[in-house]
Scaffold this active site. Structure first.
Site, mmCIF file in Angstrom:
data_model
loop_
_atom_site.group_PDB
_atom_site.id
_atom_site.type_symbol
_atom_site.label_atom_id
_atom_site.label_comp_id
_atom_site.label_asym_id
_atom_site.label_seq_id
_atom_site.Cartn_x
_atom_site.Cartn_y
_atom_site.Cartn_z
ATOM 1 N N LYS A 36 7.537 -9.194 -5.303
ATOM 2 C CA LYS A 36 6.399 -8.367 -3.691
ATOM 3 C C LYS A 36 5.226 -7.610 -4.946
ATOM 4 C CE LYS A 36 10.416 -8.768 -0.932
ATOM 5 N NZ LYS A 36 10.955 -7.453 0.348
ATOM 6 N N GLU A 94 1.233 -9.910 -12.076
ATOM 7 C CA GLU A 94 2.280 -8.767 -12.712
ATOM 8 C C GLU A 94 2.602 -7.983 -12.156
ATOM 9 O OE1 GLU A 94 4.967 -8.869 -11.980
ATOM 10 O OE2 GLU A 94 6.570 -9.314 -13.305
ATOM 11 N N ASP A 95 2.865 -7.161 -11.018
ATOM 12 C CA ASP A 95 2.503 -5.055 -11.283
ATOM 13 C C ASP A 95 2.228 -4.759 -12.320
ATOM 14 O OD1 ASP A 95 5.396 -5.893 -11.458
ATOM 15 O OD2 ASP A 95 5.659 -4.922 -9.262
ATOM 16 N N ASP A 129 7.084 -3.176 -18.141
ATOM 17 C CA ASP A 129 8.783 -2.453 -18.421
ATOM 18 C C ASP A 129 9.000 -2.967 -19.519
ATOM 19 O OD1 ASP A 129 10.503 -0.246 -18.079
ATOM 20 O OD2 ASP A 129 11.321 -1.244 -16.456
ATOM 21 N N PHE A 165 9.331 6.154 -13.857
ATOM 22 C CA PHE A 165 9.264 5.330 -12.351
ATOM 23 C C PHE A 165 8.654 5.734 -11.878
ATOM 24 C CE2 PHE A 165 11.186 2.856 -8.832
ATOM 25 C CZ PHE A 165 11.873 2.080 -9.229
ATOM 26 N N ASP A 184 7.857 -0.638 -6.292
ATOM 27 C CA ASP A 184 8.550 0.488 -4.823
ATOM 28 C C ASP A 184 9.550 0.800 -5.184
ATOM 29 O OD1 ASP A 184 10.303 -2.428 -5.552
ATOM 30 O OD2 ASP A 184 11.822 -2.158 -4.539
ATOM 31 N N ARG A 186 6.084 0.697 -0.837
ATOM 32 C CA ARG A 186 4.909 -0.166 -2.044
ATOM 33 C C ARG A 186 3.618 -0.182 -0.665
ATOM 34 N NH1 ARG A 186 7.820 -4.041 -4.196
ATOM 35 N NH2 ARG A 186 10.104 -4.559 -2.827
#
Ligand code: IMP
Length: 181
Positions: free
Chosen positions: A48, A104-105, A108, A158, A165, A171
């Site tokens: 998401k 992609e967001d 990592d 983070f 989220d 979000r």
């Protein structure tokens, strides 16, 4: 419903809404330049987390686009990565010999990016496969992989907002923020 142990009032802005929106214009231009002019680009939004990024990015494209959505299981409600990835909803059209952009967001550890690029190469044989992420946590990488394009490099913290989220929350924020330790 997951319990929320973080307070929005403690959130610090890392990347503002203005910075994000400005970056998207440049990013869209750079990405589009690597695809043949006027050919359809199949934009794959990875649910998401990359929803906000994808919908804002595609507004700046001039090529015709098709939008597709896939869902990968990785994090659950944890703040750590998993190497046990699964495509849990992968109803895609035939992408053989098509121009594909995976959105992609954040990258990592790199495990999701590797999983996705391998999956698309092996299963779909696109004509051109390009991978972009909004954020790049280079310092957290566990495997060697780099996106073709990314918006911002960030430290190993983070982050939430703009699609990202914590336990499903935050979000909807128009900026990227973090909770200072
Ligand atoms: P990777 O497989 O470790 O590269 O992680 C990729 C996925 O983990 C992203 O698509 C996000 O859903 C999630 N993720 C990684 N870092 C963060 C973060 O800082 N905030 C929220 N989600 C994150």
């Amino acid at each position: 419903m997951p319990t929320l142990d973080k307070n929005i009032n403690d959130l610090k802005v890392l990347i503002s809404e203005e910075e994000i929106q400005k970056k998207l214009v440049e990013l869209a231009k750079s990405i589009e330049n690597v695809f043949p002019k006027d050919e359809v680009i199949y934009v794959i939004c990875v649910l998401k987390g990359s929803t906000m990024f994808t919908v804002d990015l595609v507004k700046h494209f001039n090529n015709p686009i098709q939008m597709e959505f896939i869902r990968i299981s990785s994090y659950g409600h944890e703040q750590k990565s998993s190497n046990n990835l699964q495509a849990i909803d992968l109803t895609l059209p035939n992408l053989h010999e098509k121009n594909v952009l995976i959105v992609e967001d954040i990258i990592d550890t790199g495990l999701t990016a590797r999983f996705l690029t391998d999956l698309f190469k092996i299963k779909h044989h696109p004509k051109k496969l390009v991978f972009t992420s909004l954020l790049n946590k280079k310092c957290a990488r566990q495997i060697e992989i780099e996106p073709d394009f990314y918006g911002f490099e960030i430290d190993d913290k983070f982050v939430v907002g703009y699609g990202l989220d914590y336990k499903g929350y935050f979000r909807n924020l128009p900026y990227i923020g973090y909770f200072p330790q």
